[in-house]
Design an enzyme around this catalytic site. Structure first.
Site, mmCIF file in Angstrom:
data_model
loop_
_atom_site.group_PDB
_atom_site.id
_atom_site.type_symbol
_atom_site.label_atom_id
_atom_site.label_comp_id
_atom_site.label_asym_id
_atom_site.label_seq_id
_atom_site.Cartn_x
_atom_site.Cartn_y
_atom_site.Cartn_z
ATOM 1 N N HIS A 54 -7.682 -5.689 0.937
ATOM 2 C CA HIS A 54 -6.458 -4.957 1.263
ATOM 3 C C HIS A 54 -5.712 -5.592 2.428
ATOM 4 O O HIS A 54 -4.486 -5.644 2.448
ATOM 5 C CB HIS A 54 -6.834 -3.505 1.601
ATOM 6 C CG HIS A 54 -5.697 -2.549 1.473
ATOM 7 N ND1 HIS A 54 -4.851 -2.516 0.389
ATOM 8 C CD2 HIS A 54 -5.251 -1.592 2.325
ATOM 9 C CE1 HIS A 54 -3.941 -1.577 0.559
ATOM 10 N NE2 HIS A 54 -4.163 -0.992 1.718
ATOM 11 N N SER A 71 0.810 -1.212 0.000
ATOM 12 C CA SER A 71 0.000 0.000 0.000
ATOM 13 C C SER A 71 0.850 1.272 0.000
ATOM 14 O O SER A 71 1.519 1.525 -1.004
ATOM 15 C CB SER A 71 -0.984 -0.066 1.173
ATOM 16 O OG SER A 71 -2.079 0.758 0.900
ATOM 17 N N ASP A 129 -0.768 -4.231 -3.493
ATOM 18 C CA ASP A 129 -1.904 -3.322 -3.325
ATOM 19 C C ASP A 129 -1.428 -1.882 -3.172
ATOM 20 O O ASP A 129 -1.718 -1.204 -2.201
ATOM 21 C CB ASP A 129 -2.731 -3.728 -2.104
ATOM 22 C CG ASP A 129 -4.151 -4.134 -2.532
ATOM 23 O OD1 ASP A 129 -4.975 -4.418 -1.651
ATOM 24 O OD2 ASP A 129 -4.428 -4.152 -3.749
HETATM 25 C C1 LIG Z 1 -9.887 4.703 10.163
HETATM 26 C C2 LIG Z 1 -8.491 4.842 9.726
HETATM 27 N N1 LIG Z 1 -8.329 5.368 8.374
HETATM 28 C C3 LIG Z 1 -7.015 6.034 8.436
HETATM 29 C C4 LIG Z 1 -6.695 6.806 7.242
HETATM 30 C C5 LIG Z 1 -8.347 4.313 7.280
HETATM 31 C C6 LIG Z 1 -7.785 2.990 7.852
HETATM 32 N N2 LIG Z 1 -7.457 2.000 6.797
HETATM 33 C C7 LIG Z 1 -8.337 0.845 6.677
HETATM 34 C C8 LIG Z 1 -8.059 -0.087 7.828
HETATM 35 C C9 LIG Z 1 -6.682 -0.455 8.386
HETATM 36 C C10 LIG Z 1 -7.723 -1.187 9.160
HETATM 37 C C11 LIG Z 1 -7.558 -2.130 10.316
HETATM 38 C C12 LIG Z 1 -6.349 -2.759 10.514
HETATM 39 C C13 LIG Z 1 -6.224 -3.631 11.602
HETATM 40 C C14 LIG Z 1 -7.302 -3.830 12.456
HETATM 41 C C15 LIG Z 1 -7.146 -4.770 13.600
HETATM 42 F F1 LIG Z 1 -8.167 -4.676 14.417
HETATM 43 F F2 LIG Z 1 -7.085 -6.026 13.158
HETATM 44 F F3 LIG Z 1 -6.027 -4.477 14.238
HETATM 45 C C16 LIG Z 1 -8.508 -3.190 12.261
HETATM 46 C C17 LIG Z 1 -8.651 -2.317 11.167
HETATM 47 C C18 LIG Z 1 -8.525 0.093 9.236
HETATM 48 C C19 LIG Z 1 -8.432 -1.547 7.881
HETATM 49 C C20 LIG Z 1 -6.351 2.157 6.018
HETATM 50 O O1 LIG Z 1 -5.583 3.079 6.193
HETATM 51 C C21 LIG Z 1 -6.045 1.129 4.896
HETATM 52 N N3 LIG Z 1 -4.654 1.400 4.454
HETATM 53 C C22 LIG Z 1 -3.596 0.737 4.999
HETATM 54 S S1 LIG Z 1 -3.876 -0.413 6.226
HETATM 55 C C23 LIG Z 1 -2.251 -0.933 6.787
HETATM 56 C C24 LIG Z 1 -2.369 -1.527 8.127
HETATM 57 C C25 LIG Z 1 -2.373 -0.699 9.249
HETATM 58 C C26 LIG Z 1 -2.544 -1.257 10.504
HETATM 59 C C27 LIG Z 1 -2.714 -2.628 10.611
HETATM 60 F F4 LIG Z 1 -2.863 -3.150 11.819
HETATM 61 C C28 LIG Z 1 -2.705 -3.455 9.504
HETATM 62 C C29 LIG Z 1 -2.543 -2.890 8.262
HETATM 63 N N4 LIG Z 1 -2.332 0.962 4.626
HETATM 64 C C30 LIG Z 1 -2.044 1.906 3.679
HETATM 65 O O2 LIG Z 1 -0.878 2.109 3.334
HETATM 66 C C31 LIG Z 1 -3.152 2.616 3.114
HETATM 67 C C32 LIG Z 1 -4.419 2.371 3.512
HETATM 68 C C33 LIG Z 1 -5.348 3.201 2.849
HETATM 69 C C34 LIG Z 1 -4.624 4.010 1.995
HETATM 70 C C35 LIG Z 1 -3.182 3.685 2.099
#
Ligand SMILES: CCN(CC)CCN(C[C@]12C[C@](c3ccc(C(F)(F)F)cc3)(C1)C2)C(=O)Cn1c(SCc2ccc(F)cc2)nc(=O)c2c1C=CC2
Length: 396
Positions: free
Chosen positions: A317, A238, A261
């Site tokens: 993702h 990402s 991704d």
């Molecule tokens: C509300 C927050 N809002 C912030 C801008 C958007 C939050 N979001 C979607 C989420 C990450 C999510 C997630 C993870 C992990 C649990 C758990 F409960 F399992 F720990 C829950 C819920 C919440 C799915 C993303 O950011 C997606 N994303 C990611 S997710 C990378 C990641 C981060 C933490 C982790 F533990 C695992 C993976 N990496 C990127 O580089 C990019 C994006 C979007 C564009 C660029």
């Protein structure tokens, strides 16, 4: 307990011929230093325990911030659900000498950090790679830290270790702040941190002494002359995928890249002027796709046969980070941490396609070419290119 739920909650082990070890390395006592988790081929050892998956409670606090939860809630939830999870790599196990291993630098996504892509990093290490999963200090990680060396007087108390962790938490976008501008600045810092990590590993390979600010009993001298310095690649998820593109354009020693991704928003417009000459593989999930993002990928690929894109059907993702394995039930469904495809099947497709692509472009002498068809998008649950239609709407 070997209860049936256990296999459900474990991060998959490496499937390659090598046992895997992991150890943490931090240089200098400032944010400008390198911070990485090294996954490597290790000597077999049954008596060594597995490494902790999320090593400090501050990462739970950072994840709570990132997920807009209250810290007191998030910290307890994470501690309860994943506090005892280990990753299937032996902590500080002896490095396996004897051959020169290709090097992979791994860059985490937004709100992630160095330890939560261990299913990918451990598989690559088990197949004979040295993998350096960097932890970025651009405030895109949920949490990270550097170590302020305490002044001698302060560390007088024999109890307090002379190591004080200074935590940096995820920086939320300020209202009215232009996301593209912040992310473009961060991706440049991220690329520099990948290049710094590369230089650090090469320094260790040359036998130079390094100071690991984290006092572990890992013998860094055992890595002398063990890196195949002509076979180096960069990989990321990402925001880490955008970091791959930026790193390739800045550092020719990265012979090829794999973007999982990829989030194209942080990538500057200059990148499309043929700034990336190296081979590049885009592995996309089915759900994390929208026209603007795909069009930028297609523009970067243009007609370069060494740049390819495939999509894993039924994946999401979160099919790439480890939470897809350790989560279950309502949490997994609420946060879409699993797609329709079995998480192990999805990561196998991604890892096998990655290995085949790396063999081809790093001229490895292994049997990873058995998965060449996946790189062309041929095989179960995989398609070439993407599954969304980006052709301009036909005139009525
Ligand atoms: C509300 C927050 N809002 C912030 C801008 C958007 C939050 N979001 C979607 C989420 C990450 C999510 C997630 C993870 C992990 C649990 C758990 F409960 F399992 F720990 C829950 C819920 C919440 C799915 C993303 O950011 C997606 N994303 C990611 S997710 C990378 C990641 C981060 C933490 C982790 F533990 C695992 C993976 N990496 C990127 O580089 C990019 C994006 C979007 C564009 C660029």
């Amino acid at each position: 307990s070997s209860s049936s739920t256990e296999k459900f909650y474990r991060i998959p082990e490496g499937k390659g011929p090598h046992s895997v070890g992991c150890t943490d390395l931090m240089t200098e006592d400032a944010a400008e230093g390198s911070f990485l988790r090294l996954y490597y081929p290790a000597c077999d050892a049954t008596d060594i325990e597995e490494a902790r998956w999320i090593p400090d409670k501050e990462y739970y606090q950072g994840l709570s911030d990132f997920l807009n939860m209250y810290r007191v809630v998030g910290e307890r939830l994470f501690h309860y659900y994943v506090g005892s999870v280990t990753c299937p790599a032996k902590s500080n196990a002896a490095f396996k000498p004897g051959e020169k291993y290709p090097l992979l630098i791994f860059s985490h996504g937004l709100g992630a950090f160095r330890t939560i892509y261990s299913a990918i990093c451990i598989e690559m290490a088990s197949q004979g790679f040295i993998v350096a999963a960097v932890e970025h200090r651009d405030e895109s990680a949920s949490a990270t830290y550097f170590c302020k060396r305490r002044s001698v007087s302060e560390s007088q108390e024999e109890t307090a270790p002379n190591l004080e962790k200074e935590w940096i938490y995820y920086r939320k976008l300020k209202t009215g702040e232009e996301e593209r501008c912040l992310r473009h600045k961060q991706v440049q810092q991220r690329a520099q941190e990948c290049i710094k990590a590369l230089n650090l590993i090469l320094k260790i390979n040359s036998g130079e002494e390094i100071t690991n600010v984290l006092h572990s009993d890992f013998n860094w001298n055992s890595l002398k002359d063990s890196v195949d310095t002509s076979r180096i690649a960069v990989m990321g998820h990402s925001f880490g995928g955008a970091t791959v593109i930026e790193s390739l354009s800045k550092e020719i020693r990265f012979r090829c890249g794999i973007a999982l991704d990829v989030w194209m928003l942080p990538v500057g417009d200059d990148i499309y002027q043929n700034s990336v000459q190296q081979p590049l593989l885009f592995i996309n999930s089915e759900k994390f796709q929208w026209a603007e993002n795909i069009l930028k990928i297609k523009k970067l690929i243009s007609n370069d046969t060494n740049k390819k894109m495939i999509t894993i059907k039924g994946s999401v993702h979160q099919s790439f980070p480890d939470f897809t394995f350790v989560s279950g039930g309502i949490i997994a469904r609420f946060f879409k941490l699993k797609g329709e495809i079995d998480p192990n099947e999805a990561i196998d497709i991604s890892n096998h396609a990655s290995l085949a692509f790396l063999q081809k472009h790093l001229s490895l002498k292994k049997d990873f070419d058995q998965w060449d068809s996946l790189v062309d998008g041929i095989g179960p649950n995989v398609i070439p290119g993407t599954n969304i239609d980006t052709s301009p709407a036909e005139p009525e």
